[in-house]
Structure formats: C-alpha cells, structure tokens
Design an enzyme around this catalytic site. Structure first.
Site, PDB file in Angstrom:
ATOM      1  N   HIS A  75       0.821  -1.210   0.000  1.00 39.02           N
ATOM      2  CA  HIS A  75       0.000   0.000   0.000  1.00 39.02           C
ATOM      3  C   HIS A  75       0.859   1.265   0.000  1.00 39.02           C
ATOM      4  CE1 HIS A  75       1.031   0.851   4.176  1.00 39.02           C
ATOM      5  NE2 HIS A  75       0.874  -0.448   4.409  1.00 39.02           N
ATOM      6  N   GLU A  90      -2.272  -7.136   7.819  1.00 41.07           N
ATOM      7  CA  GLU A  90      -0.937  -6.980   8.392  1.00 41.07           C
ATOM      8  C   GLU A  90      -0.843  -7.689   9.747  1.00 41.07           C
ATOM      9  OE1 GLU A  90       2.094  -6.954   8.362  1.00 41.07           O
ATOM     10  OE2 GLU A  90       2.724  -4.910   7.836  1.00 41.07           O
TER      11      GLU A  90
END
Length: 356
Positions: A163, A237
C-alpha cells in the site's frame, strides 16, 4: 488434515501424472489441490510424486497432524515401514516423502479403495490430459518446452503490491491492525502504481487486505482496470498488539526483553499481538485458498510488509531470517509464481520504478 494422493501412468511406464488433495479432517472441506505431469514414469513413481505433493501442500497449510489415504498398497505399506523399499527409482522418492513427514507431529497411512480416491485420481488424469493437450499446441517457434526449473503446469502469477504512505509510515511507527488512511502523498503513490499495473496484460483479479490503506491502494487500480476488489482477511498486516503506533525505540523501551527476542525469533509474539510464525501459517492458508479459487490466473494482491515478505519467503522456500533482511518500499511491486506441482519462482522484488 487429510491428504489423499494418487498417480497414474498410461503404459506403465508411459506418460505419467499425479494428483493430491488436502482436506480439513472435521469438515471434509477441500483446502488445496495439486496436480502435475512428470514425463515417462511408472505408476509407482507417480503415486509417490502424488504423496510428496500432498504432504508439501499440507505443510504449507500449517498442518500439525496428517492422515494419508491412498489406493496404492505399495506406497502405504512402504511408508508405514512394513515393506522394504527395494527399487532404486523409489528410494529417493521415499526419502523425500519421509523428510516431509517429519515436519508433522503425527502422521498415519491408510489404504483406501479407488472409488474413495476419486478426486485425487481425477487430478492425476487431468495432469496427463493437460500435458497431452499442451504438446498438441504449436507456437510460431515450435512445440512448447518444459519450464527450465522442472516446474510443470500453469502457474498462478501473484503481483504483490504494498500500500501507499500513511501518517504512521512517515514516522516509521509500527502499523499493524490500526486502520490508518493514506496521506495525500500515499494517494499519489497508489495512483502511479495503478497506472503502471493497469498496463500489465492478463490481470484477472485484484485481492486486497481488509485494511483501509490497502483498500484505497487497490481501489486506484480497480478504477483503471474495471476489476472489482475482492477482500481476503488472510492478507491483513501483523497484529503488533501494544506496540501499535510506537516507534522502534519506544517499543524497545516499553518491553525491552520481549522486543529483543522478537527481533530474532519468529515464534515470539508482541504483547497481545501475533508472532511471525502465526502470520506465516495464516498467509500460507490464504495463498492456498486464493490459488484453489483462481489457479492459473494473474492476480494483484494488495497487502502489507509482513504478508508480502512472507509470500516471497514461501516462494523462495527459505528460512525465517529472510523476514529480517528484506526491505519493501511503499507501493513496491514484487512478483511470485506458484505452480500446481509445488514449485515456485520469484520474478521481481520491490520494484518502485513507477515512482521515479
């Protein structure tokens, strides 16, 4: 987990292929399928190759114990230790299977009739049929050649995209499960990555972590390609627990002993968090689920530092120290291909040329 494996040879010896299935023991759900063409070989060699592929898939899924079920009396009895392995072509295969078996806390072998092994049998026949069809196809250069590494089958190509920038990444703070949006600069990074990847031929899906920063990054690519973003929880994550939002120095000061151990031991959890070993098992499961659904396609996976490092580690088949030695930039692009027979190939790592 349950491993069902089979192999076949049309001619014995002749063109041979294998198939393997991994199931959840309680629900019976199919967790992974493997198949592959192995060239000219005997039925017994193909059966062993099926077993090896099934055990490798179960290991990737993090199985603690395995029940192997096969319709090959020979393989079942030899792996159970009741029959000697006399044939030279079988001995190295048996050793490879035994080495894989040692990764599990417990393993059993059971003979089953062929009618109870239909899914693995189907995969083995598909492998032989696919190879026959592939050999019939001609390109301008002539017949297709086998992959240089020995991998067989059509790979699933995973384009791994980290990202863009968030407020926490600017300050180099632990950013795990907190849902931190992209900064204006992060949105620019995502736009540039999307412009680059939208030019790649053959992308058939975009799969993203559920966190907003990944969803925003994936959304930029979706706008340019017209593809829908599919969310997969397994790409989230690492949970850094009480270290969320802290800098490296702050976490080390808060929990000095745990932090020191965590830097070198992937089994150590941050306080109230998730270890890298747990991430590895989660990502293996996610990868298997994605390949089971989209096998043979080119996909963009939008995720975070640890899951992307973990996928590259799995593709390279290397130890956990890889996690501490690999750097990934914001919107860095990496590519890994995973083959149906368990082989993998890393084609690109952390390319940020689109930001130049």
């Amino acid at each position: 987990m349950i491993v069902e494996a089979d192999g076949g040879s049309r001619g014995n010896p002749g063109p041979a292929g294998y198939g393997a299935v991994v199931r959840d023991r309680l629900s019976g759900e199919t967790l992974a399928e493997r198949k592959g063409f192995i060239g000219v070989a005997t039925n017994n060699v193909a059966e062993y190759q099926g077993l090896i592929a099934g055990l490798r898939a179960a290991q990737e899924l993090g199985a603690a114990a395995v029940e192997v079920r096969m319709d090959s009396k020979l393989v079942v009895e030899q792996m159970s230790g009741r029959w000697k392995i006399k044939h030279p072509s079988m001995q190295p295969l048996a050793r490879e299977a035994q080495a894989l078996a040692r990764h599990f806390g417990a393993i059993t072998y059971e003979w089953i009739p062929r009618e109870r092994n239909r899914q693995a049998d189907r995969l083995a026949n598909e492998a032989m049929d696919d190879e026959k069809a592939e050999k019939a196809e001609k390109t301008e250069e002539g017949a297709k050649q086998p992959h240089w590494s020995g991998a067989v089958g059509e790979p699933t190509r995973l384009i791994l995209l980290r990202h863009g920038q968030t407020r926490l990444s600017v300050d180099r703070r632990y950013s795990g499960r907190g849902d931190h949006p992209l900064t204006e600069f992060g949105l620019e990074q995502a736009e540039k990555a999307a412009a680059r990847l939208s030019k790649v031929d053959g992308i058939e899906g975009i799969i993203s972590s559920p966190l907003g920063r990944a969803q925003q990054t994936a959304g930029k690519l979706a706008e340019k390609t017209g593809l829908e973003v599919v969310t997969h929880q397994g790409l989230i994550e690492t949970d850094f627990g009480t270290w969320e939002g802290l800098t490296f120095a702050e976490a080390a000061k808060q929990d000095p002993e745990i932090h020191r151990r965590w830097l070198g031991d992937t089994s150590v959890q941050p306080p109230n968090g998730e270890s890298f070993d747990e991430v590895n098992a989660r990502v293996r499961k996610a990868r298997s689920e994605i390949i089971a659904k989209y096998g043979g396609k080119t996909l963009v996976l939008v995720s975070h530092v640890t899951p992307i490092k973990t996928l590259l580690r799995q593709a390279l088949d290397v130890g956990p120290q890889f996690l501490f030695r690999m750097h990934l930039d914001l919107t860095g692009v990496s590519i890994a291909e995973f083959y149906p027979d368990g082989h993998a190939s890393v084609k690109l790592v952390n390319d940020t040329s689109h930001l130049s």
